[in-house]
Design an enzyme around this catalytic site. Structure first.
Site, PDB file in Angstrom:
ATOM      1  N   GLY A 108       0.636  -1.416  -0.336  1.00 27.55           N
ATOM      2  CA  GLY A 108       0.037   0.075  -0.067  1.00 27.55           C
ATOM      3  C   GLY A 108       1.136   1.044   0.716  1.00 27.55           C
ATOM      4  N   ASP A 109       2.077   1.636   0.401  1.00 36.04           N
ATOM      5  CA  ASP A 109       3.094   1.859   0.556  1.00 36.04           C
ATOM      6  C   ASP A 109       3.541   2.492  -0.820  1.00 36.04           C
ATOM      7  OD1 ASP A 109       2.208   3.179   2.853  1.00 36.04           O
ATOM      8  OD2 ASP A 109       4.611   1.851   4.050  1.00 36.04           O
ATOM      9  N   ILE A 110       3.891   1.530  -1.315  1.00 37.28           N
ATOM     10  CA  ILE A 110       4.811   1.867  -2.871  1.00 37.28           C
ATOM     11  C   ILE A 110       3.372   1.955  -3.451  1.00 37.28           C
ATOM     12  CG2 ILE A 110       5.261   0.462  -4.413  1.00 37.28           C
ATOM     13  CD1 ILE A 110       7.000  -1.179  -2.216  1.00 37.28           C
ATOM     14  N   GLY A 116       2.962   5.416  -3.512  1.00 35.21           N
ATOM     15  CA  GLY A 116       4.352   6.459  -3.562  1.00 35.21           C
ATOM     16  C   GLY A 116       4.047   6.369  -4.914  1.00 35.21           C
TER      17      GLY A 116
END
Length: 767
Positions: free
Chosen positions: A551-553, A556
């Site tokens: 989810g972070d990637i 980003g």
């Protein structure tokens, strides 16, 4: 002043359709080229899957041999989004983005790839599932969608290069490389510690978070990443008499908690399991603890945060209309797409002969040599930390932006020092040693190509310097909680007073508005809320979840797309903007057809709704697996010949998978994949970090891993840049910075005199 809309011609394929959808969300005119009778995907199921991917696009019908018609269509276009296996002939003025499973060059350029096979060969499958069970696919085509968002970024980079006079060019986007660059610590553990972590099951391999059972489903959450969060969770347990032995002094140590995490999690599970998932999450968030309910896709339309921020779109077809997923951010200038219509086949044939000027001037010769990174000359003030924000600014830095990371020794990026995220071959330095903050492979991977300024932002003098940095920057990116910048006196209004055309990209978990804008989030909690975790498993009662920072990637990447699109918008209009990106909305936008589908989907392991047989099969050797997808009767016939079972019948019968499993168990995974690929059947070994770095011939031939020397950590390989631009290539120019290494140089660059810099250092502001 804005000029005509960018015109994108999409030659469809499974790895381009999401890119086309994202470009619709940016306001581009996307023209889908279909064969006579319409794209076959229109006839899949009840048509709503096609509606999800292609609503909002125009439609032109061309025969396979109508090259003259395609040339007319391309003559006045700006972009060719090309999902064809061999690539189309394109005029030199175009931004020609080729998206293929394995790239346009290399020994496996001709290999067949599906989402499952690319996820296997890219390293994603090795990171999901139980350690003693089969690798597990992430649902809703996450490998395809990673390729799609990278392709959309490539379009924006190509348009910007063309605007500055670099002419058209080809962008080579390999879906395998997009996946291999999006594994969080998947390959980094091998690169920096010579180890291959096992599949994590339901617990994050680094951060003390995981999947927990609630009374009515599941929860995503854990112990958090700070002493405050542990203390708040322990206080809650004490209040309810549920702390067991966790109030003993030994558990105050994060190292002790990590060492005996199983016991700690068992205590927390007994407590959490008594609550309904939504109630527990609300109570936890009231204490600023990072927990979230694991939502099913059918629960998303009622999510109060997504509803309040008008995330969903209305998709209209001849058969009616349905709510569908929206986009990862509102664009431009905060405007949301509210409805999209599916065009009938050939509804826009007039575009073949419509005169039109390209949206951006074409200059230069596309056949010329490299012209330098496209974002050179753009200054980005990077106030981000951990993964989602730094991943965004990494993409920008890789393509030439001057990214200035602002931190301090009193508040450094946690990935510089947190023991549970530390990746290094050598022993950890003493906290009093300057090398303590500079040797972590996790930090050094995602912060390469950047500069570091050490600045005490909790002082008036430090904030004054920060304002001067804002005045000298084109972009500000931050992923703080929603109210932090306002408390610092640097909300969007204040930033715009400092620099009227600033591009401000905020990346909070829930966004800056809505009833849950103050919720604390990690990648796993955002994935839980988005529906992704709830679909990752073998059955509704056997959910495994996505535990690493996918989810972070994704957030980003969407933030990087928003940044480059906002710079393009500024070049056309002279106006900056605030992109209020919600990490929840970014990952929810990757939930594919799960909301618009006629029947709510459920976890289905590695199976596919139309490909059969499809699965992951054990091979020779410890934990060696083969991913196989069969898309057609022709591929089924070819597979039967390879495995020596020409008489096998129905490919959808259980016996089909059993036959593949029996054959694969006698074969090395790589050899089995090569035999099947030679027969035209999509197949690939499930690769872990060691395989990607050492064994993969495609990544090696394309030079994906790049060696660079770090002043403290020494030389190591970095994950490469998955967007390969022919005329304005990005790359790894230098390793990540030591903390504060560029402070004086950056401040001189923005005009601070030497005596003021000296006074700031003497006063402890530059630390």
């Amino acid at each position: 002043m804005g000029g005509p809309a960018v015109q994108v011609i999409e030659l469809p394929g499974p790895f381009t359709r999401f890119a086309g959808r994202l470009l619709v969300g940016l306001g581009h005119k996307v023209v889908l080229v279909e064969p006579p009778g319409g794209d076959p995907a229109r006839r899949d199921g009840d048509g709503w899957a096609f509606a999800h991917w292609h609503a909002g696009k125009r439609s032109v019908v061309l025969g396979a041999d109508d090259r003259a018609g395609l040339r007319r269509l391309l003559a006045t276009a700006d972009v060719l989004l090309d999902g064809t296996p061999g690539g189309a002939d394109a005029p030199g003025h175009l931004v020609h983005v080729r998206v293929t499973p394995f790239g346009c060059s290399g020994p496996r350029a001709g290999w067949q790839g599906t989402d499952l096979v690319v996820a296997a060969l890219g390293g994603m499958l090795a990171q999901v599932g139980d350690p003693d069970g089969p690798p597990l696919a992430l649902p809703e085509n996450q490998a395809e969608q990673l390729a799609g968002v990278n392709a959309a970024i490539a379009v924006q980079l190509g348009l910007r290069a063309r605007r500055r006079g670099d002419g058209g060019q080809v962008a080579d986007v390999s879906a395998q490389e997009c996946v291999a660059a999006a594994l969080e610590a998947g390959a980094l553990a091998y690169l920096h510690e010579d180890r291959v972590p096992p599949r994590p099951g339901r617990e994050h391999p680094l951060v003390p978070h995981g999947l927990f059972r609630a009374a009515d489903g599941h929860l995503g959450g854990g112990l958090g990443g700070s002493p405050r969060m542990w203390d708040a969770l322990l206080d809650w347990l004490r209040e309810e008499g549920a702390q067991a032995d966790l109030d003993e002094p030994r558990w105050q140590s994060p190292v002790e908690r990590k060492k005996h995490q199983k016991h700690v999690f068992e205590v927390v599970q007994r407590f959490a399991g008594k609550y309904p998932k939504a109630e527990f999450a609300e109570l936890a968030q009231a204490r600023k603890l990072p927990w979230a309910p694991v939502q099913r896709p059918d629960e998303l339309p009622a999510d109060p945060q997504l509803r309040a921020r008008e995330f969903f779109v209305t998709t209209r077809t001849a058969a009616g209309e349905r709510a569908d997923l929206g986009f990862g951010f509102a664009f431009p200038e905060g405007r949301r797409v509210s409805s999209l219509t599916v065009s009938e086949p050939g509804a826009d044939q007039g575009l073949l002969d419509a005169p039109r000027e390209p949206a951006a001037p074409a200059a230069g010769d596309a056949g010329g040599g490299p012209a330098g990174p496209v974002l050179a000359g753009v200054r980005v003030l990077d106030l981000t930390w951990v993964l989602a924000g730094p991943y965004c600014t990494k993409v920008l830095a890789d393509h030439g932006a001057e990214v200035i990371k602002v931190e301090s020794r009193t508040r450094p990026d946690p990935t510089r020092f947190a023991p549970f995220m530390h990746l290094s071959r050598g022993p950890r330095a003493d906290p009093d040693d300057s090398a303590f903050y500079d040797g972590n492979g996790y930090f050094n991977e995602v912060n390469r190509n950047k500069r570091s300024v050490a600045l005490a932002l909790r002082t008036p003098e430090g904030l004054a310097v920060l304002r001067e940095l804002v005045a000298a920057s084109d972009v500000v990116v931050e992923n703080f909680s929603s109210a932090v910048m306002t408390r610092m006196g640097l909300g969007y209004g204040a930033l715009r007073e400092i620099r009227p055309d600033i591009v401000y990209v905020s990346m909070s978990g829930m966004g800056h508005t809505g009833p849950r804008n103050g919720w604390v989030s990690y990648a796993d909690t955002v994935s839980a809320l988005s529906g992704l975790t709830g679909l990752t498993g073998w059955a509704p009662d056997d959910v495994v979840g996505v535990i690493y920072g996918h989810g972070d990637i994704v957030a980003g990447l969407h933030a990087a797309l928003a940044t480059v699109a906002a710079l393009e918008h500024r070049d056309r209009t002279g106006r900056g903007q605030h992109v209020d990106l919600s990490q929840l909305e970014a990952i929810a936008a990757h939930m594919g057809t799960s909301v618009i589908a006629s029947e709510p989907p459920e976890p289905r392991g590695n199976a596919h709704p139309s490909f059969a047989p499809q699965g992951v099969y054990r091979c020779l050797g410890p934990d060696r697996w083969l991913a196989v997808s069969v898309r057609s009767d022709e591929e089924w016939a070819a597979l039967r010949e390879v495995i020596g079972r020409p008489g096998l019948g129905d490919r959808r019968a259980a016996s089909a998978g059993e036959a593949i499993a029996a054959w694969a168990r006698t074969m090395p995974a790589d050899a089995a994949a090569e035999l099947l690929q030679a027969a035209g059947v999509p197949a690939g070994a499930v690769q872990d970090g060691r395989d990607l770095v050492e064994q993969d011939p495609q990544l090696r031939a394309r030079g994906f891993y790049v060696r660079a020397e770090h002043p403290t950590a020494g030389a190591f390989l970095h994950e490469g840049v998955p967007i390969r631009l022919s005329r304005t290539p990005g790359g790894i120019r230098h390793a990540a910075p030591r903390l504060g290494a560029d402070t004086d140089a950056v401040l001189r660059d923005i005009g601070l005199p030497a005596d003021r810099i000296a006074a700031l250092r003497e006063g402890g502001i530059l630390r």
